[in-house]
Design a protein around this motif. Structure first.
Motif, short mmCIF file in Angstrom:
data_model
loop_
_atom_site.label_atom_id
_atom_site.label_comp_id
_atom_site.label_asym_id
_atom_site.label_seq_id
_atom_site.Cartn_x
_atom_site.Cartn_y
_atom_site.Cartn_z
N GLU A 95 35.49 -142.24 -13.19
CA GLU A 95 36.55 -143.22 -13.52
C GLU A 95 36.41 -144.48 -12.66
O GLU A 95 36.75 -145.57 -13.08
N LEU A 96 35.93 -144.30 -11.43
CA LEU A 96 35.76 -145.47 -10.55
C LEU A 96 34.52 -146.27 -10.91
O LEU A 96 34.43 -147.47 -10.63
N ALA A 97 33.54 -145.59 -11.53
CA ALA A 97 32.24 -146.22 -11.76
C ALA A 97 32.32 -147.47 -12.63
O ALA A 97 31.45 -148.34 -12.54
N THR A 98 33.34 -147.56 -13.47
CA THR A 98 33.43 -148.72 -14.36
C THR A 98 34.41 -149.78 -13.84
O THR A 98 34.83 -150.68 -14.57
N THR A 99 34.81 -149.64 -12.58
CA THR A 99 35.68 -150.65 -11.97
C THR A 99 34.81 -151.61 -11.16
O THR A 99 33.58 -151.44 -11.09
N ASP A 100 35.46 -152.57 -10.46
CA ASP A 100 34.67 -153.50 -9.64
C ASP A 100 34.51 -152.99 -8.20
O ASP A 100 34.22 -153.78 -7.30
N ILE A 101 34.68 -151.69 -7.99
CA ILE A 101 34.43 -151.14 -6.65
C ILE A 101 32.97 -151.41 -6.27
O ILE A 101 32.08 -151.44 -7.13
N THR A 102 32.74 -151.64 -4.97
CA THR A 102 31.36 -151.95 -4.56
C THR A 102 30.47 -150.71 -4.75
O THR A 102 30.92 -149.58 -4.61
N GLU A 103 29.21 -150.97 -5.05
CA GLU A 103 28.29 -149.87 -5.34
C GLU A 103 28.10 -148.97 -4.11
O GLU A 103 28.01 -147.74 -4.23
N TYR A 104 28.08 -149.60 -2.88
CA TYR A 104 27.88 -148.75 -1.70
C TYR A 104 29.07 -147.80 -1.50
O TYR A 104 28.91 -146.66 -1.09
N ALA A 105 30.28 -148.28 -1.83
CA ALA A 105 31.46 -147.41 -1.68
C ALA A 105 31.43 -146.30 -2.73
O ALA A 105 31.74 -145.14 -2.43
N ARG B 150 43.66 -150.93 5.94
CA ARG B 150 43.15 -152.27 5.58
C ARG B 150 41.62 -152.30 5.67
O ARG B 150 40.95 -152.81 4.77
N GLU B 151 41.09 -151.74 6.76
CA GLU B 151 39.63 -151.74 6.92
C GLU B 151 38.97 -150.97 5.78
O GLU B 151 37.95 -151.40 5.23
N PHE B 152 39.56 -149.81 5.45
CA PHE B 152 39.00 -148.98 4.39
C PHE B 152 39.08 -149.71 3.05
O PHE B 152 38.12 -149.71 2.27
N VAL B 153 40.21 -150.37 2.79
CA VAL B 153 40.40 -151.11 1.54
C VAL B 153 39.39 -152.27 1.47
O VAL B 153 38.73 -152.48 0.45
N TRP B 154 39.28 -153.01 2.58
CA TRP B 154 38.32 -154.13 2.61
C TRP B 154 36.90 -153.60 2.38
O TRP B 154 36.09 -154.27 1.74
N TRP B 155 36.62 -152.40 2.90
CA TRP B 155 35.28 -151.82 2.74
C TRP B 155 35.00 -151.55 1.26
O TRP B 155 34.02 -152.05 0.72
N TYR B 156 35.89 -150.81 0.59
CA TYR B 156 35.55 -150.49 -0.81
C TYR B 156 35.68 -151.70 -1.72
O TYR B 156 35.09 -151.73 -2.79
#
Ligand code: NAP
Length: 498
Positions: free
Chosen positions: A199-209, A152-158
């Motif tokens: 592939e992740l770069a065009t998702t809404d993943i946070t830039e720091y992650a 959960r912590e890791f998921v909340w982080w990214y």
């Protein structure tokens, strides 16, 4: 964390029209008293509940409070960034929020900004939909070593949850990560560690992650299950996705795929389990492409349960997980095959551990709570006074979602769950339980605003979220992403107030 900012006099002034609106909108002086309902939690369970209430009762006025300034719960902070199709449901939830009989109050924490008893005094019905914001624990030695996080912590982080934006998991100093558990969350975190960063770069993943994952040295991910491939808790679609990742070699021991008569029986009774087993068997026998330079490895490790975490040489960071081999034994009470230790042990070296053994709900003051199951005892969503057989129904108090049934099920599971809870509310209202003439007048939205105003709680209305949303989308456009999330409490509050 800058929570609960004090209201400026100017902001108090801005609340007054809302207060007045809440007291009068849509109801003349002669109109019957609205059914004032407060839903605590704006994830899928909360929004489906609001939707069904608004559709099922034309006099219902529904306020949704959430401790975050942003709505949508797990859809924003839990669903993986590479699963955008699962997030489309927010369009439906936004239409619910736009209903004139519905209001959103973000940045309001139950138990801190407002108590459960205050809510119950203010609303005819209170529906608890605040989900599961904590984790099951293993309770084994070494669990607090550095490098060990809950999934959960890791998921909340990214995903940019403001409580976890500074987690900063160390992905640089190890080649091996162990994920404990084999449910869909385990697959999510393993996939994010292994997926091509382009592939992740065009998702809404946070830039720091994304930056941390680009710099990651992790090449091997071990998905460890205490039971066998027939009992893996993931589902076929999610498993197929991770097995098909580019440049990832999947490793499964043939010996682990041998099935017992009890396994065969389980597969006859469950299409999902049979499908999962078939996919794993197919992946085990697929030819391995060993010529690729940036090849990563995904190891499915079955029949192993964690016994303790072993520190690395520096003494403070995890260096390995000690695992005990297990075998399966039928449980007479539940009929399930359970893992029992064999007394044989082995160490699995790693520098990162993600415990993905299930989420856990937290109790609030004034509420019965089943500590073993992590749920609020309830009867079709009506909260009960205790877990005992002599428990009584808590009038006007309801529960829905993971807090009602435990942390299982997909987003859509909450629709049926909400329908059941709403049916209980409507049944009680029809019986006159909620709006008895003898009851003190309940002021609903106007009462809530008054309490928040008295306590100087600066809530974020849905229009505040829309400002955050717009700012995130604009920032995302610059990076060819759907959005660049704002990840700090201060940043979110500033954006909401701009
Ligand atoms: P889950 O499906 O319940 O899986 C939990 C895993 O942890 C199981 O493998 C379980 O093994 C293991 N486990 C539990 N206690 C353990 C212990 N003490 N020691 C070792 N292993 C232990 O939970 P989840 O993965 O957190 O997912 C929660 C829900 O969200 C699920 O319904 C899931 O399908 C859903 N979800 C769906 C998606 C999607 O649809 N894409 C994505 C994410 C989550 P046992 O089976 O042996 O207990």
């Amino acid at each position: 964390m800058a929570r609960g900012l004090r209201l400026l006099p100017r902001a108090v002034g801005r609340l007054r029209p809302l207060l007045a609106l809440g007291a009068t909108r849509g109801f003349s002086a002669a109109a019957p008293e609205p059914l004032h309902v407060c839903v605590v939690g704006s994830g899928p369970a909360g929004f489906y509940t609001a939707d069904r209430l608004l559709k099922g009762h034309e006099g219902a006025q529904v306020d949704i409070i959430d401790r975050l300034p942003t709505p949508f719960g797990l859809v924003r902070s839990g669903v993986a960034p590479d699963h955008p199709e699962t997030k489309i449901v927010v369009n439906q939830f936004s239409r619910v929020a736009a209903n004139g009989r519905c209001s959103f109050f973000g940045n309001v924490t139950l138990g801190r900004d407002i108590s459960l008893s205050e809510l119950r005094e203010t609303y005819h019905a209170v529906v608890l939909a605040y989900g599961a914001e904590s984790d099951r624990s293993l309770g084994i030695p070494g669990e607090d070593l550095k490098g060990i996080h809950s999934a959960r912590e890791f998921v909340w982080w990214y995903n940019g949850h403001p409580d976890m934006c500074s987690l900063s998991p160390d992905l640089k100093n190890t080649e091996s990560a162990v994920v404990l558990g084999q449910g869909n969350v385990a697959l999510d975190v393993a996939r994010i560690l292994l997926r091509c960063k382009s592939e992740l770069a065009t998702t809404d993943i946070t830039e720091y992650a994304l930056d941390a994952l680009r710099d990651s040295r992790i090449r091997k991910v071990y998905l460890v299950g205490r039971r066998g491939p027939v009992q893996a808790a993931c589902t076929a679609k999610e498993l197929r996705e991770i097995l098909g990742l580019k440049n990832v070699c999947v490793c499964i021991k043939d010996a682990d795929l041998v099935t017992s008569p009890a396994d065969e029986e389980e597969m006859r009774n469950s299409r999902i389990q049979r499908r999962v087993y078939e996919l794993l068997s197919k992946a085990a026998s697929a030819p391995k492409d060993i010529n690729c330079n940036d090849q990563k490895e995904l190891h499915f490790v079955f029949f192993r349960r964690p016994i303790r975490f072993i520190p690395s040489e520096n003494g403070s960071t995890v260096g390995a997980v000690e695992l005990e081999k297990t075998t399966l034994k039928g449980d007479e009470v539940t009929g399930r095959q359970l893992a029992v230790g064999t007394g044989e042990f082995e160490d699995l070296k790693c520098g990162l551990v993600l415990k993905s053994i299930g989420y856990r709900s937290l109790p609030v003051q004034g509420l019965a709570f089943d500590k073993n199951r992590g749920v609020v005892p309830n009867l079709r969503g009506k909260v009960l006074s205790s877990e005992s057989e002599t428990a009584t129904v808590e009038t006007g108090l309801y529960v829905v979602g993971w807090l009602k049934r435990g942390p299982t099920g997909i987003v859509a599971t909450n629709l049926h769950c909400a329908e059941e809870t709403v049916a209980s509310i409507l049944e009680d209202d029809t019986k006159g339980v909620l709006r008895a003439p003898s009851d003190l007048k309940k002021h609903g939205r106007a009462g809530l605003v008054e309490i928040l105003e008295q306590k100087n709680v600066r809530f974020v209305p849905f229009s505040g979220w829309e400002k955050i949303d717009s700012k995130e989308k604009t920032a995302g456009q610059l990076r060819n992403k759907p959005r660049e999330k704002i990840t700090t409490w201060d940043g979110l509050q500033r954006a909401a107030n701009e």
